[in-house]
Design an enzyme around this catalytic site. Structure first.
Site, short mmCIF file in Angstrom:
data_model
loop_
_atom_site.label_atom_id
_atom_site.label_comp_id
_atom_site.label_asym_id
_atom_site.label_seq_id
_atom_site.Cartn_x
_atom_site.Cartn_y
_atom_site.Cartn_z
N ARG A 77 0.85 -1.19 0.00
CA ARG A 77 0.00 0.00 0.00
C ARG A 77 0.89 1.24 0.00
O ARG A 77 1.88 1.31 0.76
CB ARG A 77 -0.89 0.04 1.25
CG ARG A 77 -2.11 -0.87 1.17
CD ARG A 77 -3.08 -0.39 0.09
NE ARG A 77 -4.24 -1.24 -0.06
CZ ARG A 77 -4.35 -2.24 -0.92
NH1 ARG A 77 -3.32 -2.57 -1.70
NH2 ARG A 77 -5.47 -2.92 -1.03
N GLU A 107 -4.48 7.39 -5.18
CA GLU A 107 -4.56 6.65 -6.45
C GLU A 107 -5.73 7.15 -7.27
O GLU A 107 -6.85 7.22 -6.75
CB GLU A 107 -4.70 5.15 -6.18
CG GLU A 107 -3.41 4.59 -5.57
CD GLU A 107 -3.40 3.07 -5.42
OE1 GLU A 107 -4.40 2.42 -5.77
OE2 GLU A 107 -2.38 2.55 -4.97
N HIS A 148 -1.25 0.10 -9.85
CA HIS A 148 -1.90 -0.87 -8.94
C HIS A 148 -2.35 -2.12 -9.70
O HIS A 148 -3.54 -2.45 -9.77
CB HIS A 148 -3.10 -0.21 -8.22
CG HIS A 148 -3.46 -0.92 -6.94
ND1 HIS A 148 -3.95 -0.26 -5.85
CD2 HIS A 148 -3.41 -2.22 -6.58
CE1 HIS A 148 -4.19 -1.12 -4.87
NE2 HIS A 148 -3.87 -2.33 -5.30
N1 LIG Z 1 -0.73 -4.38 -5.22
C1 LIG Z 1 -1.72 -5.23 -5.20
O1 LIG Z 1 -2.50 -5.31 -6.14
C2 LIG Z 1 -1.91 -6.11 -4.02
C3 LIG Z 1 -2.42 -7.40 -4.17
C4 LIG Z 1 -2.58 -8.20 -3.03
C5 LIG Z 1 -2.23 -7.70 -1.79
N2 LIG Z 1 -1.79 -6.43 -1.69
C6 LIG Z 1 -1.39 -5.89 -0.40
O2 LIG Z 1 -0.30 -6.63 0.07
C7 LIG Z 1 -0.28 -6.61 1.48
C8 LIG Z 1 -0.08 -8.01 2.01
O3 LIG Z 1 -1.14 -8.85 1.61
P1 LIG Z 1 -1.24 -10.34 2.20
O4 LIG Z 1 -2.35 -11.00 1.49
O5 LIG Z 1 0.10 -10.96 2.20
O6 LIG Z 1 -1.67 -10.01 3.69
P2 LIG Z 1 -1.39 -10.91 4.96
O7 LIG Z 1 -2.32 -10.43 5.99
O8 LIG Z 1 -1.40 -12.35 4.61
O9 LIG Z 1 0.10 -10.52 5.38
C9 LIG Z 1 0.45 -9.31 5.96
C10 LIG Z 1 1.58 -9.57 6.92
O10 LIG Z 1 2.05 -8.31 7.40
C11 LIG Z 1 2.44 -8.50 8.73
N3 LIG Z 1 2.56 -7.22 9.42
C12 LIG Z 1 1.59 -6.49 10.03
N4 LIG Z 1 2.13 -5.39 10.57
C13 LIG Z 1 3.47 -5.43 10.29
C14 LIG Z 1 4.56 -4.57 10.59
N5 LIG Z 1 4.39 -3.44 11.28
N6 LIG Z 1 5.77 -4.92 10.14
C15 LIG Z 1 5.96 -6.05 9.44
N7 LIG Z 1 4.96 -6.91 9.14
C16 LIG Z 1 3.72 -6.59 9.55
C17 LIG Z 1 1.37 -9.41 9.29
O11 LIG Z 1 1.81 -10.06 10.44
C18 LIG Z 1 1.15 -10.37 8.14
O12 LIG Z 1 1.95 -11.52 8.28
C19 LIG Z 1 -1.57 -5.92 1.90
O13 LIG Z 1 -1.31 -4.57 2.12
C20 LIG Z 1 -2.43 -6.05 0.68
O14 LIG Z 1 -3.41 -5.07 0.64
C21 LIG Z 1 -1.59 -5.64 -2.76
O1 LIG Z 2 -5.46 -5.59 -1.67
C1 LIG Z 2 -5.60 -6.10 -2.76
O2 LIG Z 2 -6.24 -7.15 -2.93
C2 LIG Z 2 -4.95 -5.49 -3.93
O3 LIG Z 2 -4.45 -4.25 -3.63
C3 LIG Z 2 -5.76 -5.50 -5.17
O4 LIG Z 2 -6.57 -4.38 -5.28
P1 LIG Z 2 -7.54 -4.30 -6.53
O5 LIG Z 2 -8.63 -5.29 -6.30
O6 LIG Z 2 -8.08 -2.90 -6.53
O7 LIG Z 2 -6.75 -4.62 -7.73
#
Ligand SMILES: NC(=O)c1ccc[n+]([C@@H]2O[C@H](COP(=O)([O-])OP(=O)(O)OC[C@H]3O[C@@H](n4cnc5c(N)ncnc54)[C@H](O)[C@@H]3O)[C@@H](O)[C@H]2O)c1
Ligand SMILES: O=C(O)[C@H](O)COP(=O)(O)O
Length: 613
Positions: free
Chosen positions: A301, A330, A349
């Site tokens: 994020r 965004e 994104h």
């Molecule tokens: N760019 C995209 O399109 C996209 C897609 C999927 C997920 N994401 C983002 O990726 C991130 C991770 O997703 P996920 O499915 O792995 O989530 P998840 O909940 O499985 O993992 C997140 C991890 O972060 C850890 N965490 C929390 N606070 C922390 C800190 N201060 N320092 C270090 N670690 C910490 C948690 O313990 C957890 O293990 C989220 O922010 C999600 O929104 C983005």
């Molecule tokens: O948190 C998520 O799942 C990702 O950031 C994906 O976001 P989007 O669905 O807007 O692509």
């Protein structure tokens, strides 16, 4: 065979809005439908245990029946995979309205039962307020729920579900794609060649093999990135204060402190959620402590990075390159210095944007939303206890009993005496660890609060509403010697320090006390104060305390009979022959005031109370 009662009331919506706007809305797929009190999914009177919505299309008769009974309406505000949309359309009216302004969203939301969003729709407190209680579910088709005001959702009794697994691999692959593209200047070299240049010396990159990659956040995405980066020959360390050490070790990753991770890594990849404690975690001080020339990837994020501080770190060379998929705002401003920085690679994104991930996410969220509309508690509920379907199934008759006992006990309180403490007792032969009572507590709370307020209570907001009203709810397990197969023998509800309008309901300790059991799948009242009774908790109830003597039952029965009130159940409990007795009478209709007065006038009747269940 009696059907198990539905669990719809666990997520029940408040009474429908009767706004002119709602009435004027259109009722066809793709348009907003007027709200109906119960959707077909809720009306079938079945307990929906299977979390999966059947893959086969419903029969023509089933579809017709559903259409006749009214279907829930789902608003989808961002592009969703076709499979998910098709599934939603089989059971609901679906309105796909993309790129709504905040005002347009607020206008539409009071006309829908569920809202499906991705990361671009801001589901704020104002949105929940505008929904005026109709919105029951928000489905986030993806992982991050930082765009949904969870506190406001909980206060509104609106369940929030997400699709946490289907885009994990896509996000991890995108992080790896950015890592490699950044290290080899792919985006910059591509733009240069397309601009007619041939700059082989300018775009000399760095190798990945043997470099240290720090993964900040070792969750689903972080651990998948680790696996893939290992295959590239990188050394992986990770910082995650909550990750299990064993899981990291199993894939050859050392969990280290924040300072160690940022100070030793050549590459840092961010994979934590945006929360109040991670907001702008990467600020000037953090960048200053990094190894000179570090490279950063952010597919988590934008808000976890102070973007101005990152720009300064890029300009002074602390950070030599960054690859960013996500931004604080965004889309970012068109003139964003970060986006245009020559050492920054950007994507809009796209982490979750593969066709496979989008189909998976869409199906995952459609199933979760439809399940929630049916009254199931989704396994991906973000703001409600996750109670497994089999536990709900087993507890479903006790759910009804719990709510009825709550409704009964509150109507025994004398007006003006505020309720403060509620004690719920569960007599059971089951080990307390094997008895999940959260749903039952929520239903007692619902039963107590709803008859005396305009609040509506469900499993999502029960604890919150109780706290708001200063209601202290405590639970007690009474361990019995019996078969653990039956989850609960009886439920007791006590109200302490209140006056009762029916003194017969007071226990020896002065609490209002009622107790009930499930018999043949039906809720029964079995104890009022010290008096044992046995009356089915359905319809309405008259409790009557009198001196135990012959003829009273006949007198009360004949008054009710004359007034055309059907008695469906009657039970008498007494302390001893000739002493005090309680008569519990189940009645189908609400007796006229006159009938109640006549009952009160019977000389040996000392007190009576009419209760609507
Ligand atoms: N760019 C995209 O399109 C996209 C897609 C999927 C997920 N994401 C983002 O990726 C991130 C991770 O997703 P996920 O499915 O792995 O989530 P998840 O909940 O499985 O993992 C997140 C991890 O972060 C850890 N965490 C929390 N606070 C922390 C800190 N201060 N320092 C270090 N670690 C910490 C948690 O313990 C957890 O293990 C989220 O922010 C999600 O929104 C983005
Ligand atoms: O948190 C998520 O799942 C990702 O950031 C994906 O976001 P989007 O669905 O807007 O692509």
């Amino acid at each position: 065979m009696a059907l198990a009662p539905p669990l719809c009331h666990l997520l029940a919506a408040p009474p429908p809005s009767t706004s002119a706007a709602a009435d004027a809305a259109h009722d066809h797929a793709g348009a907003l439908a007027p709200h109906r009190r119960a959707s077909p999914l809720r009306r079938r009177g079945r307990l929906f245990l299977a979390c999966r919505v059947p893959a086969a299309a419903p029969s023509a008769r089933g579809v017709a029946a559903e259409a006749a009974a009214g279907r829930p309406t789902v608003l989808v505000t961002e592009k969703l995979g076709d499979a998910g949309l098709e599934l939603l359309r089989r059971f609901a009216n679906v309105d796909c309205a993309y790129e709504l302004t905040a005002e347009e969203l607020r206008a539409k939301v009071s006309l829908v039962d569920a809202l499906v969003v991705r990361s671009a729709t801001r589901v704020t407190r104002e949105v929940f307020e505008a929904a005026r209680g109709r919105l029951r579910v928000v489905g986030r088709a993806g992982v991050g729920i930082d765009n949904v005001d969870l506190q406001a959702a909980t206060e509104a009794g609106c369940l929030v579900v997400n699709a946490p697994t289907a885009n994990t691999v896509a996000a991890a692959e995108h992080a790896i794609a950015l890592l490699a593209a950044m290290a080899r200047n792919v985006a910059q070299a591509d733009a240069s060649l397309k601009a007619g240049k041939w700059q082989r010396n300018k775009y000399v990159g760095v190798s990945l093999v043997g470099k240290t990659l720090a993964i900040m956040g070792f969750g689903k995405v972080g651990s998948e990135v680790a696996r893939r980066a290992k295959g590239l020959g990188m050394d992986i360390i990770s910082h995650d204060p909550y990750a299990p050490v064993d899981r990291a070790r199993a894939i050859g990753v050392d969990l280290v402190s924040f300072d160690e991770a940022i100070s030793t890594a050549d590459f840092i990849s961010l994979h934590m959620p945006l929360t109040p404690s991670t907001a702008k975690l990467f600020d000037d001080e953090t960048f200053a402590n990094m190894k000179k020339g570090v490279r950063i990837i952010n597919v988590a994020r934008g808000g976890v990075v102070d973007e101005d501080a990152l720009l300064r770190a890029l300009d002074n060379g602390t950070v030599s390159q960054a690859a960013l998929d996500v931004f604080t705002e965004e889309p970012p401003p068109k003139d964003s210095k970060l986006v245009h920085h020559e050492h920054v690679t950007v994507t809009p994104h796209l982490g979750a944007s593969t066709s496979e991930a989008q189909e998976g996410v869409a199906l995952e969220i459609a199933e979760a939303v439809l399940g929630a509309l049916k009254g199931e508690l989704a396994a991906t509920a973000v703001n409600a206890p996750m109670v497994p379907a089999e536990v709900l199934s087993e507890l479903s008759p006790y759910v009804v009993l719990a709510e009825k006992l709550g409704r009964l006990v509150v109507q025994l309180v004398a007006g003006g005496s505020g309720i403060k403490g509620v004690k719920i007792g569960y007599s059971s032969s089951r080990d307390p660890d094997d008895l999940d009572t959260r749903v039952l507590r929520a239903m007692v709370t619902k039963g107590i609060i709803e008859p005396i307020s305009s609040a509506f209570v469900n499993i999502v907001n029960a604890d919150y509403v109780a706290k708001q009203r200063g209601l202290r709810i405590s639970e007690e397990r009474i361990l019995l010697d019996g078969s653990p197969e039956i989850p609960i023998d009886s439920i007791q509800v006590h109200l302490a320090n209140v006056e009762s309008k029916f003194a017969g309901a007071l226990s020896d300790e002065g609490d209002i006390r009622v107790e009930g059991e499930v018999k043949d799948g039906k809720p029964h009242l079995t104890l009022v104060g010290p008096f044992s009774v046995d009356v089915s908790l359905e319809g309405n109830l008259i409790l009557c305390r009198q001196v135990d003597q012959p003829g009273i039952i006949g007198k009360v029965g004949s008054i009710l009979g004359k007034m055309n009130v059907n008695v469906n159940f009657m039970s008498v409990g007494r302390t001893a022959p000739g002493k005090q007795a309680i008569m519990a009478i189940g009645v189908d209709e609400e007796p006229e005031k006159e009938a109640l007065k006549l009952i009160g006038d019977i000389p040996s009747v000392e007190e009576f109370v009419f209760i609507k269940l």
